[in-house]
Design a protein around this motif. Sequence first.
Motif, mmCIF file in Angstrom:
data_model
loop_
_atom_site.group_PDB
_atom_site.id
_atom_site.type_symbol
_atom_site.label_atom_id
_atom_site.label_comp_id
_atom_site.label_asym_id
_atom_site.label_seq_id
_atom_site.Cartn_x
_atom_site.Cartn_y
_atom_site.Cartn_z
ATOM 1 N N ALA B 113 28.964 48.824 32.088
ATOM 2 C CA ALA B 113 27.662 48.224 32.388
ATOM 3 C C ALA B 113 27.715 46.702 32.311
ATOM 4 O O ALA B 113 26.917 46.007 32.947
ATOM 5 N N GLU B 114 28.638 46.168 31.520
ATOM 6 C CA GLU B 114 28.716 44.709 31.361
ATOM 7 C C GLU B 114 29.648 44.051 32.373
ATOM 8 O O GLU B 114 29.788 42.827 32.393
ATOM 9 N N GLN B 115 30.307 44.876 33.176
ATOM 10 C CA GLN B 115 31.234 44.309 34.154
ATOM 11 C C GLN B 115 30.506 43.883 35.414
ATOM 12 O O GLN B 115 29.618 44.576 35.877
ATOM 13 N N ASP B 116 30.927 42.773 35.986
ATOM 14 C CA ASP B 116 30.410 42.352 37.272
ATOM 15 C C ASP B 116 31.423 42.780 38.335
ATOM 16 O O ASP B 116 32.337 42.051 38.685
ATOM 17 N N LEU B 117 31.242 44.020 38.823
ATOM 18 C CA LEU B 117 32.248 44.583 39.735
ATOM 19 C C LEU B 117 32.340 43.813 41.053
ATOM 20 O O LEU B 117 33.410 43.710 41.648
ATOM 21 N N GLY B 118 31.199 43.240 41.483
ATOM 22 C CA GLY B 118 31.225 42.423 42.705
ATOM 23 C C GLY B 118 32.155 41.233 42.519
ATOM 24 O O GLY B 118 32.948 40.887 43.413
ATOM 25 N N LEU B 119 32.073 40.597 41.353
ATOM 26 C CA LEU B 119 32.931 39.445 41.047
ATOM 27 C C LEU B 119 34.396 39.884 40.961
ATOM 28 O O LEU B 119 35.300 39.192 41.462
ATOM 29 N N VAL B 120 34.643 41.048 40.351
ATOM 30 C CA VAL B 120 36.014 41.560 40.259
ATOM 31 C C VAL B 120 36.593 41.742 41.667
ATOM 32 O O VAL B 120 37.708 41.299 41.963
ATOM 33 N N VAL B 121 35.798 42.368 42.542
ATOM 34 C CA VAL B 121 36.260 42.597 43.914
ATOM 35 C C VAL B 121 36.547 41.264 44.606
ATOM 36 O O VAL B 121 37.588 41.094 45.259
ATOM 37 N N ARG B 122 35.635 40.279 44.439
ATOM 38 C CA ARG B 122 35.843 38.981 45.099
ATOM 39 C C ARG B 122 37.106 38.298 44.571
ATOM 40 O O ARG B 122 37.878 37.718 45.335
ATOM 41 N N GLN B 123 37.334 38.378 43.257
ATOM 42 C CA GLN B 123 38.530 37.738 42.687
ATOM 43 C C GLN B 123 39.809 38.422 43.183
ATOM 44 O O GLN B 123 40.813 37.762 43.435
ATOM 45 N N ILE B 124 39.760 39.751 43.330
ATOM 46 C CA ILE B 124 40.939 40.457 43.852
ATOM 47 C C ILE B 124 41.188 40.039 45.298
ATOM 48 O O ILE B 124 42.330 39.799 45.716
ATOM 49 N N GLN B 125 40.112 39.913 46.068
ATOM 50 C CA GLN B 125 40.263 39.506 47.464
ATOM 51 C C GLN B 125 40.853 38.099 47.567
ATOM 52 O O GLN B 125 41.681 37.813 48.427
ATOM 53 N N GLU B 126 40.419 37.198 46.663
ATOM 54 C CA GLU B 126 40.979 35.838 46.635
ATOM 55 C C GLU B 126 42.471 35.858 46.295
ATOM 56 O O GLU B 126 43.280 35.155 46.889
ATOM 57 N N ALA B 127 42.799 36.696 45.289
ATOM 58 C CA ALA B 127 44.166 36.665 44.758
ATOM 59 C C ALA B 127 45.149 37.394 45.671
ATOM 60 O O ALA B 127 46.344 37.112 45.651
ATOM 61 N N GLY B 128 44.647 38.330 46.486
ATOM 62 C CA GLY B 128 45.548 39.091 47.354
ATOM 63 C C GLY B 128 46.550 39.846 46.515
ATOM 64 O O GLY B 128 46.191 40.500 45.542
ATOM 65 N N ASP B 129 47.825 39.752 46.868
ATOM 66 C CA ASP B 129 48.827 40.498 46.106
ATOM 67 C C ASP B 129 49.465 39.649 44.999
ATOM 68 O O ASP B 129 50.549 39.967 44.517
ATOM 69 N N HIS B 130 48.752 38.589 44.595
ATOM 70 C CA HIS B 130 49.306 37.685 43.575
ATOM 71 C C HIS B 130 49.599 38.392 42.252
ATOM 72 O O HIS B 130 50.502 37.988 41.516
ATOM 73 N N PHE B 131 48.838 39.434 41.928
ATOM 74 C CA PHE B 131 49.026 40.163 40.656
ATOM 75 C C PHE B 131 50.238 41.086 40.694
ATOM 76 O O PHE B 131 50.593 41.677 39.680
ATOM 77 N N CYS B 132 50.794 41.265 41.876
ATOM 78 C CA CYS B 132 51.714 42.385 42.052
ATOM 79 C C CYS B 132 53.168 41.958 41.992
ATOM 80 O O CYS B 132 53.545 40.913 42.512
ATOM 81 N N GLY B 133 53.962 42.784 41.362
ATOM 82 C CA GLY B 133 55.407 42.630 41.409
ATOM 83 C C GLY B 133 55.974 43.682 42.352
ATOM 84 O O GLY B 133 55.313 44.668 42.669
ATOM 85 N N ILE B 134 57.202 43.446 42.800
ATOM 86 C CA ILE B 134 57.852 44.410 43.678
ATOM 87 C C ILE B 134 59.316 44.528 43.258
ATOM 88 O O ILE B 134 59.914 43.553 42.822
#
Lengths: 188, 188
Positions: B113-134
């Motif tokens: 309930a305390e999470q701002d899921l819209g903000l989470v989605v926007r930050q993921i969209q900004e970051a793209g695959d930056h969080f990811c290792g391969i």
Amino acid sequence: MEEYIEMVKSFHGHLAPGMVLGGFMVDLAMRHLPDGGLYDALCETPKCLPDAIQLLTPCTVGNGWLKIVNLGRFALTMYEKETGKGVRVFVDPARLGPWPEVRSWFFKLKPKAEQDLGLVVRQIQEAGDHFCGIESVRLRLEFLERRRRKAFSVCPLCQESFPADDGTICLACQGQAPYLLSEVREGD
Amino acid sequence: MEEYIEMVKSFHGHLAPGMVLGGFMVDLAMRHLPDGGLYDALCETPKCLPDAIQLLTPCTVGNGWLKIVNLGRFALTMYEKETGKGVRVFVDPARLGPWPEVRSWFFKLKPKAEQDLGLVVRQIQEAGDHFCGIESVRLRLEFLERRRRKAFSVCPLCQESFPADDGTICLACQGQAPYLLSEVREGD
């Protein structure tokens, strides 16, 4: 039906007989559910049927509303989330008699190369849900309890996040990873 | 990206952050596969990621090209069917630092309930695959062997078909059925 066939080709890759039969089975289950409930799906086989459920209901593997319990039976259950009450649709082998090509496909009586899959699909389309039985079921309580993950840790070995309940290291590092070897990580 | 978001809403039901992140992960894996091979997918979590794989690759649960091995890690592998050679894409927690809202969502640090899921989605969209290792991986041989069902029997208890290798009665009748009771079958 035509719309469903296009969805099957696009999602599942080809018009497998199991997808045509599965479409009738999902439809039969849905028509026997009371309106207005929230339903989860359980599929007793990983073959074809899960894709029919994912295409025709809101339940998918990734959203958690479809569970696969591999019992080896071509059957599915749609059940009310809270009470576990639902309907189970299954294939009744006794009713396959008049459709020998479908029976042969269903029991794998012939090698794949000798099967006329087009004929199997046409016979299933003719028969509709004639092969299917339906029964009322209720899920066991322990199956309804949702296991909510409480906390995540970072695994000291692989440095990835994992459910803290799994132990001090993640299940993959505990030996469950299906990999032979992992080479040097890019970017390290 | 817009097309994918519409597919997610239609298939998965809502635009979950895990589906947005999963989209970038699948895309990253696909870009690192040699052209022309036949690839299967393995997903290390049942949460969200299987749906991103099913929407963006030919691999689905029902067609057998997507396997879920629940190791609790948000990671996927695309691998060549015959050799088991492939690439694994994972979330690297060390790279989440600059995106506190994503980090908080990923590690479930706050109640939903305390999470701002819209903000989470926007930050993921900004970051793209930056969080990811391969990384390059190879699947263990026993994982590649396809277990083909040889014959089906009719279970003398439930009268349904099941893989003959499972025994003289089906797994459900051996006690694995998740049902409390089954009432009278329609049509019987």
